[in-house]
Design an enzyme around this catalytic site. Sequence first.
Site, PDB file in Angstrom:
ATOM      1  N   SER A 151       6.969  -6.912   7.004  1.00  0.00           N
ATOM      2  CA  SER A 151       6.221  -7.537   5.913  1.00  0.00           C
ATOM      3  C   SER A 151       6.111  -6.639   4.690  1.00  0.00           C
ATOM      4  CB  SER A 151       4.822  -7.941   6.394  1.00  0.00           C
ATOM      5  OG  SER A 151       4.170  -6.846   7.015  1.00  0.00           O
ATOM      6  N   ASP A 400      -7.192  -5.427   5.354  1.00  0.00           N
ATOM      7  CA  ASP A 400      -5.784  -5.057   5.321  1.00  0.00           C
ATOM      8  C   ASP A 400      -5.616  -3.801   4.476  1.00  0.00           C
ATOM      9  OD1 ASP A 400      -2.682  -6.801   4.367  1.00  0.00           O
ATOM     10  OD2 ASP A 400      -3.068  -4.770   5.088  1.00  0.00           O
ATOM     11  N   HIS A 403      -0.690  -3.405   3.728  1.00  0.00           N
ATOM     12  CA  HIS A 403       0.097  -3.978   2.625  1.00  0.00           C
ATOM     13  C   HIS A 403      -0.496  -3.568   1.283  1.00  0.00           C
ATOM     14  CE1 HIS A 403       0.767  -6.566   6.179  1.00  0.00           C
ATOM     15  NE2 HIS A 403       2.016  -6.544   5.737  1.00  0.00           N
TER      16      HIS A 403
END
Length: 829
Positions: A151, A400, A403
């Site tokens: 990702s 998160d 990312h």
Amino acid sequence: MTPLNNLCNFRRVKKQYYNPRCLIPAVSLLLLVVILTVSNTYFPFPMTKSRTLSTWLSYSSFSSSPGGRKADDEACNIFRGEWVPDPDAPYYTNDTCSVIHEHYDCMKYGKPDLGFVKWRWRPDGCDLPRLGPERFLSSMRGKTLAFIGDSLARNHMNSLICLLTRVAEPTTSWPSSEHTVYHYGGGYNFTVLNFWAPFLVRSELVDADGPAHTGLWNLYLDEPDAVWAPHVPAFDYAVVSASSWFYRPSMLYEAGRLVGCHHCLLPNVTDLTLRYALRMATRAALRAVVGGGGGVTTVLRTVSPSQYEGGEWNKDGNCVRTRPYRRGEKTLQGVELDFHTLQVEEFEAAKRVASGGGARMMLMDTTQAMILRADAHPSRYRGWTRRKGWMKEYFSISNDCVHWSMMKFHEVIKLPSIAHYGLRYVLPAAAVAACVLVLAAVSLPGRVPLTPVLAPEVLMNTADGVGGDRSGCDIFKGEWVPDMSGEPPPYTGESCPVIHGHYDCMRYGRPDLGYVRWRWRPDGGGCELRRFDTARFLAAMRGRSVAFVGDSLARNQMHSLVCLLSRAERPAPWTNGSYAYRFERHGLTVAAFWSPFLVRAVETDPDGPTGSGAGLWSLHLDEPDAGWAAHVGAFDHVVVSAGSWFYRPSMFYDRRGRLVGCNTCLSPNVTDLTLRYSLRMAFRSALRAAATGGARRRGGRAARRTVIVRTISPSHYENGTWNGDGDCLRTRPARRGEWELNAMEKDMRRIQVEEFAAAAKTERKRGKDAARMMLMDATEAMAQRPDAHPSKYRLWQPDKFKVSRDCVHWCLPGAMDACNDMLFHMLIG
């Protein structure tokens, strides 16, 4: 620029329309553009050494490869620098870019501080221009760029698309759920591909829950994922990046055979760790891209670290900082440091292979830039949906810190030339650009021609247990003196790939590092214990093998030896032992066999009679543990050491299976023979097995196995017991005679010396068929080092280890290296 400035003006556009996610990917993209631009045609970048330690205590040095250009046309390393304020950002928002994924759209989901988009990456001594979309698209006319990985690769790709939408919108198609195509027409004919391949190689989910509730995967480490591999001939550029998914438990296959696993928790499968899996997968991926034909330019982007603070990723960890770290304020550590190291190594190896065929390799070493941006992750400001099945655990995490918010970081990566593109959003882009730069090869010490000659046998005086060689020098009697050479330690956790977390005191924050500044000096003016000579050892041991048999202290010494040897050659994990490493260029194998009792042992009661959790064990004292005894014939040198596990309650059995006694079994009808009996009989059986078949044939000539007994190294708990409040807080060695062995430790050493002397006497009678017997009487030296244990500065797993203070094992580097100085003296001289 006026329309763009108006568009991005925070005072005129509502805050919710800005997507900070774009920032980090944008930086990476900018760097990528720089790399590709500089390398539109092959550009011979100058190279520097890939890894240096400005100071030996530094954990922040990353491999350096030059990239970019200074104004005076000197080489510029765009991956070394710092983040500085950028008042002109951002350069796109979620209002102008439609491809920003919900997971990265921090503005849309209400991130209150937007300062994270107001920074740009400034390399040291040179400039990283902003990416120019029009020039980039013109330079990439008729070409195809692929992003391959997890990702974060998609994060990077989305940033590039957002940067380019300022001048052109792509058409999007999805040949499959794991393959996305963005095509720019209108005269550009430029295609961007994204392939979802989080392991890079073929993978299968075999257990949706798995041992860690994140699934269990089969990874075929020599088979590039068919999602992307068949498409390689169509690529002009391929950006490869993956790491985070390798934390998941997995079974590892090569050539269709199970070779090991990562965290599978299966008793009969060797845990090769996630480092091995990432290394081999990266190797297979680079080989597939480079060998895919068509002149593909391969870019490897290094790991971008997660930034959880105040807790773990699956607990209370979060990333709430509002500005970048300053240079040197945050350093890469632990597994992520190992990831970066092995990615650089695999890139360098692939580049050497590719150079013969004209393929282009680039390294986008963005790790240093990314580790400073703990402020640029989405945290809880992102699209968040709970998933079912194997991803349930992963998506139950709302914060998160892996990312990147997309308004800035990946904008830095642009493909054409550095001078032509603005790299204001340097994080993701920087990674790509660094790819182009390519790391310089590491210079290895030259080989020293040396005939493989072994030192004479160690002679023993069985009355007092003194060991030495025929020169009359007893290297085991002496004292620790300050090391005034000014040399750094022979290795660190950064340079050695195998230091176990239990011994890596530097990595786990030990504040005083004086314990590495001492050397062992034997008594006598003409007696010297020289430091371990890596080149001489490897030359003398070419084509040979060394096995360490025993408990975790045997493994402690094995790791020390492998680290010392790693200065000349990085070892490859080898699967024919509990822990085994192969030095291919020198044909040397080093292995450790876990056998804490040396003989066959079965735990019959996990709790045991004392209730301490030490268990109750059945020891078959006449049966050497088959876990090592079945393999000992393949080794030239065998080092036997054990002691601490014999304290555990145990029942003793003879060769006929009859119970003959016990140690602390608290059974009224069983004689307590104490651990002295079990230790003696276990060593007797082990030495007999290790010496069996001591005469071998090697290369048409006779070769004798060497069996070495290393005597006990005492624990150093003070102000309490090992399972109470005991600790080891000293910061310098004890003086000679200051630390006395307790009565049991004295008896254990005496027993080991006596059993060694008996075994050596037996072997001498066997003549030319005998094994060579040596005693490494390291007890006195190690008894003087209460300062060299990990204490609390180590990997601690409370679910496995109840004792948080370790005063048994030894920090690496440190005192245990002296045992390998002794080994060098005994085998090489």
